[in-house]
Design an enzyme around this catalytic site. Structure first.
Site, PDB file in Angstrom:
ATOM      1  N   GLU A  29      18.525   0.459 -65.801  1.00  0.00           N
ATOM      2  CA  GLU A  29      17.358  -0.152 -65.158  1.00  0.00           C
ATOM      3  C   GLU A  29      16.157   0.770 -65.345  1.00  0.00           C
ATOM      4  OE1 GLU A  29      18.488  -0.314 -61.038  1.00  0.00           O
ATOM      5  OE2 GLU A  29      19.427  -2.267 -61.269  1.00  0.00           O
TER       6      GLU A  29
ATOM      7  N   ASP B  13      25.540  -2.306 -58.793  1.00  0.00           N
ATOM      8  CA  ASP B  13      24.095  -2.127 -58.950  1.00  0.00           C
ATOM      9  C   ASP B  13      23.656  -0.784 -58.364  1.00  0.00           C
ATOM     10  OD1 ASP B  13      21.544  -2.880 -59.714  1.00  0.00           O
ATOM     11  OD2 ASP B  13      21.177  -4.086 -57.931  1.00  0.00           O
TER      12      ASP B  13
END
Length: 118
Positions: free
Chosen positions: A75, A18
């Site tokens: 994202e 992430d």
């Protein structure tokens, strides 16, 4: 930590890095751990369609990920221009306010009902 990630790999559980590109999720992790997916941090994606320097950086990260056979997830997709650029780069996973703001469980149920009829 490495033992746990390797154990997850053996169980066929996908592992995602992430916020890739930020100080806590850099290149060293790609070398040290067996990830399947990298999630490009939203700071790289926000308004990317208008920022040539950002495009070059993200393009390099995508090329690296594809060379390592990793899936790329973006994202922070917030507008149609950014989505179109993401798609043109071959990134086929993403998230952001363009698709939806955070939802409560009841809002999510209503949201998903709409998709059933499309």
């Amino acid at each position: 930590m490495i033992k746990l990630i390797v154990k997850l790999e053996k169980m066929s559980i996908s592992r995602t890095l992430d916020d890739f590109g930020t100080s806590y999720a850099g290149l060293k992790y790609l070398n040290d751990f067996p990830f399947d997916v990298i999630k490009l941090d939203k700071s790289f994606i926000h308004n990317i369609a208008r920022k040539s320097r950002q495009k070059a950086i993200v393009n390099s990260m995508v090329t690296l990920a594809k060379t390592l056979n990793l899936t790329v997830h973006a994202e922070g997709i917030e507008n149609n221009d950014d989505l179109n650029w993401i798609i043109s780069e071959g990134i086929n996973q993403g998230q952001g306010y363009f698709f939806s703001h955070p939802l409560s469980i009841n809002q999510l149920k209503s949201f998903l009902k709409i998709w059933v009829y499309l």
